[in-house]
Write a protein that holds these residues in place. Structure first.
Motif, PDB file in Angstrom:
ATOM      1  N   ILE A 197      54.431  33.021 -11.431  1.00 28.72           N
ATOM      2  CA  ILE A 197      53.303  32.290 -12.209  1.00 28.72           C
ATOM      3  C   ILE A 197      53.718  32.614 -13.501  1.00 28.72           C
ATOM      4  O   ILE A 197      54.063  33.471 -14.034  1.00 28.72           O
ATOM      5  CB  ILE A 197      51.862  32.737 -11.756  1.00 28.72           C
ATOM      6  N   VAL A 198      53.557  31.459 -14.273  1.00 29.00           N
ATOM      7  CA  VAL A 198      53.917  31.266 -15.763  1.00 29.00           C
ATOM      8  C   VAL A 198      52.284  30.927 -16.332  1.00 29.00           C
ATOM      9  O   VAL A 198      51.996  29.867 -15.961  1.00 29.00           O
ATOM     10  CB  VAL A 198      54.903  30.094 -15.971  1.00 29.00           C
ATOM     11  N   GLU A 199      51.887  31.577 -16.980  1.00 31.19           N
ATOM     12  CA  GLU A 199      50.528  31.444 -17.684  1.00 31.19           C
ATOM     13  C   GLU A 199      50.840  31.566 -19.369  1.00 31.19           C
ATOM     14  O   GLU A 199      51.501  32.548 -20.106  1.00 31.19           O
ATOM     15  CB  GLU A 199      49.818  32.629 -17.614  1.00 31.19           C
TER      16      GLU A 199
END
Length: 355
Positions: free
Chosen positions: A119-121
């Motif tokens: 996941i890229v936040e």
């Protein structure tokens, strides 16, 4: 005749260097590597097997916690040092295994069962408005869903049971020490007050051999760890470890010319032999580090220091009171005996001490 001219960078080369410094070479963001499916993601049997392994670890944790508490009660601490050792070992091993298995189960659960998608936040300003709170709640909800705990009730039950029971090996002894027994008069009296039938006083004996000590055996500078002779054999001494913990004494012989004794305590020693409680008046640690040159007795816990030549008065550290002195003399056979109990409560101060 030729002359050598130094090499100077041309104007064009200088511009190239300046341009490279101003615009360093950039690389494209390679992104995340392709996600690799785990066996438990594609094979339900593998997922079930991983679930059973996690449950097994949690069950072991439950058994260890219950076993530790059972072992704590199974060994009667009044049965001597061996019983205390096994009781302590049981509670420690139960607590350690219970916590270890919970940790292993959590790691295996995360690696084999929980969603592991990358996941890229993107970073954003931290705010506390309503939308942010709603987003946080949504993420927590998604996290519960990602853990897939709702689909595995056995795993959920095992985890809840392990978490509830794991602290028991730590909590049970703590709660046991908060019992309703607040009889502080126990600190005012020790086994030194007990007298064998027809005896002049309780003999001083080596700890742990329980061998009576003759005054002639104590040379100047020597140190003896002392307990009442035949401790545990007289009425009221059924709880051996409790009685020993209160009655332990350190015996030393000092040149009588170096002793500073109050007038009312000159008969409490015998030819330079003095005996003081080993229980520190700070928090009750055993003071047993004797410096032969300085005649100082040190507590290893908080470095309280007592002067054995001057009534065991405090010369350094947090202790506020001298060590209680045990009055001693010799009997008809030359053995050291206690003429009475301590004249003051042993150990740390408490709210009903008179001084």
């Amino acid at each position: 005749m030729s002359t050598h001219q130094p090499d100077f960078p041309s104007h064009a080369a200088s511009n190239d260097v300046a341009e490279r410094d101003e615009h360093p070479q950039r690389f494209e963001n390679p992104g995340l590597p392709p996600h690799k499916e785990r066996l438990s993601d594609t094979d339900e049997r593998s997922a079930k097997r991983a679930e059973r392994q996690v449950v097994a670890l949690l069950v072991i944790s439950i058994i260890a916690a219950v076993g530790g508490v059972a072992g704590y009660f199974a060994f009667d601490t009044a049965g001597g040092a061996q019983a205390v050792r096994f009781s302590t070992l049981s509670i420690g091993a139960g607590l350690g295994i219970a916590m270890l298995c919970i940790g292993l189960a959590a790691v295996h659960w995360a690696k084999a069962l929980m969603v592991d998608s990358e996941i890229v936040e993107e970073r954003h300003p931290i705010t506390s408005d309503e939308l942010t709170r709603e987003e946080a709640v949504r993420k927590l909800t998604d996290g519960v869903a990602d853990s897939r705990i709702q689909r595995r009730p056995v795993l959920k039950g095992a985890l809840a049971s392990a978490l509830l029971l794991a602290p028991l090996p730590f909590a049970v002894p703590l709660i046991g020490n908060l019992s309703s027994d607040w009889n502080i008069s126990k600190f005012r009296h020790t086994a030194w007050a007990n007298r064998p039938d027809g005896a002049q006083g309780r003999r001083l004996a080596r700890d742990p051999e329980d061998e009576p000590i003759k005054a002639s055996d104590v040379t100047i500078g020597s140190v003896f760890h002392v307990i009442p002779h035949e401790l545990g054999k007289l009425p009221g001494e059924e709880h051996f470890m409790e009685e020993k913990a209160k009655a332990v004494v350190l015996l030393v012989r000092i040149d009588p010319n170096e002793l500073i004794e109050a007038e009312d305590r000159k008969d409490w020693s015998y030819d330079g032999i003095v005996a003081y409680s080993k229980i520190c008046t700070h928090v009750g640690c055993p003071v047993a580090l004797y410096e032969q040159q300085t005649k100082h007795l040190l507590c290893p816990c908080h470095q309280s220091t007592f002067d054995m030549t001057d009534g065991a008065k405090v010369v350094f550290g947090p202790a506020k009171r001298p060590l209680p002195q045990l009055p001693i003399t010799v009997d008809d056979e030359g053995y050291l005996i206690a003429t009475s109990d301590f004249h003051e409560p042993i150990g740390p101060s408490y709210w009903e001490r008179l001084k």
